[in-house]
Write an enzyme that holds these catalytic residues in place. Sequence first.
Site, PDB file in Angstrom:
ATOM      1  N   ASN A  37      31.626  47.619 -27.877  1.00 38.54           N
ATOM      2  CA  ASN A  37      32.330  46.348 -28.087  1.00 38.54           C
ATOM      3  C   ASN A  37      32.802  46.177 -29.527  1.00 38.54           C
ATOM      4  OD1 ASN A  37      33.309  43.914 -27.235  1.00 38.54           O
ATOM      5  ND2 ASN A  37      31.302  42.918 -27.011  1.00 38.54           N
ATOM      6  N   HIS A 122      23.950  34.577 -16.491  1.00 36.75           N
ATOM      7  CA  HIS A 122      23.992  33.655 -17.637  1.00 36.75           C
ATOM      8  C   HIS A 122      24.418  32.257 -17.236  1.00 36.75           C
ATOM      9  CE1 HIS A 122      24.872  36.915 -20.895  1.00 36.75           C
ATOM     10  NE2 HIS A 122      24.025  37.340 -19.986  1.00 36.75           N
ATOM     11  N   ARG A 147      19.490  33.282 -17.241  1.00 32.22           N
ATOM     12  CA  ARG A 147      19.370  33.161 -18.698  1.00 32.22           C
ATOM     13  C   ARG A 147      20.033  31.866 -19.120  1.00 32.22           C
ATOM     14  NH1 ARG A 147      22.375  36.686 -23.434  1.00 32.22           N
ATOM     15  NH2 ARG A 147      23.758  34.907 -23.482  1.00 32.22           N
ATOM     16  N   TYR A 159      27.036  31.091 -30.759  1.00 32.99           N
ATOM     17  CA  TYR A 159      27.327  32.335 -30.050  1.00 32.99           C
ATOM     18  C   TYR A 159      26.632  32.320 -28.693  1.00 32.99           C
ATOM     19  CZ  TYR A 159      27.685  37.076 -28.579  1.00 32.99           C
ATOM     20  OH  TYR A 159      27.957  38.189 -27.819  1.00 32.99           O
ATOM     21  N   ASP A 210      18.004  34.247 -24.959  1.00 36.68           N
ATOM     22  CA  ASP A 210      18.404  35.259 -25.940  1.00 36.68           C
ATOM     23  C   ASP A 210      18.556  34.602 -27.309  1.00 36.68           C
ATOM     24  OD1 ASP A 210      19.497  37.395 -27.280  1.00 36.68           O
ATOM     25  OD2 ASP A 210      21.051  37.813 -25.799  1.00 36.68           O
ATOM     26  N   HIS A 212      19.479  36.436 -30.044  1.00 42.17           N
ATOM     27  CA  HIS A 212      20.490  37.205 -30.779  1.00 42.17           C
ATOM     28  C   HIS A 212      20.053  37.541 -32.207  1.00 42.17           C
ATOM     29  CE1 HIS A 212      23.107  35.415 -27.557  1.00 42.17           C
ATOM     30  NE2 HIS A 212      23.337  36.688 -27.464  1.00 42.17           N
ATOM     31  N   GLU A 236      14.463  37.111 -25.701  1.00 44.57           N
ATOM     32  CA  GLU A 236      15.174  38.345 -26.068  1.00 44.57           C
ATOM     33  C   GLU A 236      15.601  38.368 -27.534  1.00 44.57           C
ATOM     34  OE1 GLU A 236      18.544  38.932 -23.522  1.00 44.57           O
ATOM     35  OE2 GLU A 236      19.546  40.205 -24.983  1.00 44.57           O
ATOM     36  N   GLU A 262      19.157  45.971 -26.851  1.00 46.91           N
ATOM     37  CA  GLU A 262      20.541  46.197 -26.411  1.00 46.91           C
ATOM     38  C   GLU A 262      21.356  46.926 -27.471  1.00 46.91           C
ATOM     39  OE1 GLU A 262      21.645  42.044 -25.638  1.00 46.91           O
ATOM     40  OE2 GLU A 262      23.032  42.165 -27.308  1.00 46.91           O
ATOM     41  N   ARG A 283      15.606  46.860 -23.578  1.00 46.46           N
ATOM     42  CA  ARG A 283      16.949  46.460 -23.129  1.00 46.46           C
ATOM     43  C   ARG A 283      18.017  47.543 -23.303  1.00 46.46           C
ATOM     44  NH1 ARG A 283      19.225  42.680 -21.164  1.00 46.46           N
ATOM     45  NH2 ARG A 283      20.622  42.012 -22.834  1.00 46.46           N
ATOM     46  N   HIS A 312      20.608  45.961 -20.705  1.00 43.68           N
ATOM     47  CA  HIS A 312      21.756  45.142 -21.096  1.00 43.68           C
ATOM     48  C   HIS A 312      22.841  45.282 -20.030  1.00 43.68           C
ATOM     49  CE1 HIS A 312      24.977  44.555 -24.498  1.00 43.68           C
ATOM     50  NE2 HIS A 312      24.688  43.423 -23.893  1.00 43.68           N
ATOM     51  N   ASP A 316      30.823  43.536 -21.539  1.00 45.19           N
ATOM     52  CA  ASP A 316      31.386  44.652 -22.304  1.00 45.19           C
ATOM     53  C   ASP A 316      30.838  45.999 -21.833  1.00 45.19           C
ATOM     54  OD1 ASP A 316      29.248  43.073 -23.742  1.00 45.19           O
ATOM     55  OD2 ASP A 316      29.132  44.899 -24.907  1.00 45.19           O
ATOM     56  N   GLU A 339      20.355  42.768 -16.284  1.00 46.02           N
ATOM     57  CA  GLU A 339      21.313  41.697 -16.598  1.00 46.02           C
ATOM     58  C   GLU A 339      22.606  41.914 -15.808  1.00 46.02           C
ATOM     59  OE1 GLU A 339      22.561  41.724 -20.688  1.00 46.02           O
ATOM     60  OE2 GLU A 339      23.394  39.721 -20.591  1.00 46.02           O
ATOM     61  N   TRP A 402      22.789  39.243 -36.625  1.00 46.16           N
ATOM     62  CA  TRP A 402      23.731  38.992 -35.561  1.00 46.16           C
ATOM     63  C   TRP A 402      23.085  38.268 -34.410  1.00 46.16           C
ATOM     64  CZ3 TRP A 402      24.997  39.911 -30.742  1.00 46.16           C
ATOM     65  CH2 TRP A 402      26.341  39.661 -30.492  1.00 46.16           C
TER      66      TRP A 402
HETATM   67  C1  CS2 Z   1      24.173  39.468 -25.202  1.00 51.08           C
HETATM   68  C2  CS2 Z   1      25.563  40.032 -25.200  1.00 51.08           C
HETATM   69  O1  CS2 Z   1      24.125  39.968 -22.924  1.00 51.08           O
HETATM   70  C3  CS2 Z   1      23.455  39.799 -23.923  1.00 51.08           C
HETATM   71  O2  CS2 Z   1      22.250  39.807 -23.937  1.00 51.08           O
HETATM   72  O3  CS2 Z   1      23.399  39.714 -26.297  1.00 51.08           O
HETATM   73  O4  CS2 Z   1      26.426  38.966 -25.124  1.00 51.08           O
HETATM   74  C4  CS2 Z   1      25.931  40.838 -26.409  1.00 51.08           C
HETATM   75  O5  CS2 Z   1      26.030  39.985 -27.479  1.00 51.08           O
HETATM   76  C5  CS2 Z   1      27.208  41.592 -26.201  1.00 51.08           C
HETATM   77  O6  CS2 Z   1      27.118  42.347 -25.056  1.00 51.08           O
HETATM   78  C6  CS2 Z   1      27.521  42.419 -27.420  1.00 51.08           C
HETATM   79  O7  CS2 Z   1      28.478  43.382 -27.143  1.00 51.08           O
HETATM   80 MG    MG Z   2      21.342  39.931 -25.759  1.00 52.34          MG
END
Ligand code: CS2
Ligand code: MG
Length: 402
Positions: A37, A122, A147, A159, A210, A212, A236, A262, A283, A312, A316, A339, A402
Amino acid sequence: MKISNARVSICSPGRNFVTLVVETDEGVIGLGDATLNGRELAVASYLTDHVLPCVIGRDPFQTEDLWQYLYRGAYWRRGPVTMAAIAAVDVALWDIKGKALGTPVYNLLGGKSREGVLVYTHANGKEVAQALDQASCYIDEGYLAVRLQCGVPGLASTYGVPKGDQPYEPAERGLPSENVWSSEKYLVHAPRLFEGARMRFGEDVHLLHDVHHRLTPIEAARLGKSLEPYHLFWLEDPVPAELQSGFKIIRQHTTTPIAVGEVFNSLWDARELIQNQWIDYLRMSVVHGGGLTHLKKAADYADVYHVRTGCHGATDLSPITMGAALHFGVSVHNFGIQEYMHHSAETEEVFPHGYRFEGGYMTPGDAPGLGVEYNEELAKRFPYQRAYLPVNRKLDGTLTDW
Ligand code: CS2
Ligand code: MG
């Protein structure tokens, strides 16, 4: 059988995907996903310019040897670009093997340990109520695990929470946008989301969340503790994982299960976490974790330490990776959860597939190989468009993890 040709195809049916098409002298074709991604073209070049010339003429059945050849033979090991490229070749070869032998890939990975894999999807919303409304729709559709993410009062955007009514998509076309972050505000608000969820949905539905990678270990420990009454399936990416011992601090303070990985691309990224039993779910995905050959080894290693898989599966990761993840998920014994975010209608058309969702579980289908196809002619109608993941800043302007 010999690999006669291999090429990379990039398309953007709603979002960017990098697809590897491997052809053989016997007419069997294999597909691999090489999408990274926001850095798609780097993997495409790594494959086209450096990897593919070395695989032409080789026997596609030799998945172990070819994996080692690409991993050890390059001298420069690991990293997301390298490992996504190796994964694309590896998955395409497993697809070819399955098709040539007339059997689904799960049979080559040890057969079925289960009929279907438990998936989570999600539910997002600016406000708690919106996130719970969306979760309620998914629960009505049959999801057993959801989630939950929601906006934080006082922060303009977060985000993982879409800005308009569009379904959540991690990357945005154009240059990177910026979100703001405050761990203080978030730590106060997050438990309210889960308190609301348990009041509305009861105790049975699995809830996930999550972070992040935004917190420090002690902040993550506080969050895990405050979420204990709502017994999450997992929390997560509580902190960035370069410093693996950070997870020890979280573990010392909370019984909330922890998932991470991930962004990992080899077992070495997770070795201490697994060996010390600091995490519960790994993940790493098929595409970013070096393909089925390497992910299977990582899962087997994790099994020894009571760590389960939780691949994951955001949008993407192309339907080719989703297909591969489902073959992996039905076969690997220490599977935890997968997921699953719905791909756009255009993506589904470009990648017709046999996998399906029913009653909270997904099945890979029984077609030989992966059971995912690629309509390259249709893909040409959706040319690559530059897109990035957003970046995040704290209220004082400092960049966050991130
Ligand atoms: C996220 C994703 O799915 C997840 O758990 O963390 O949105 C992730 O940020 C993206 O796949 C990044 O490419
Ligand atoms: Mg994630």
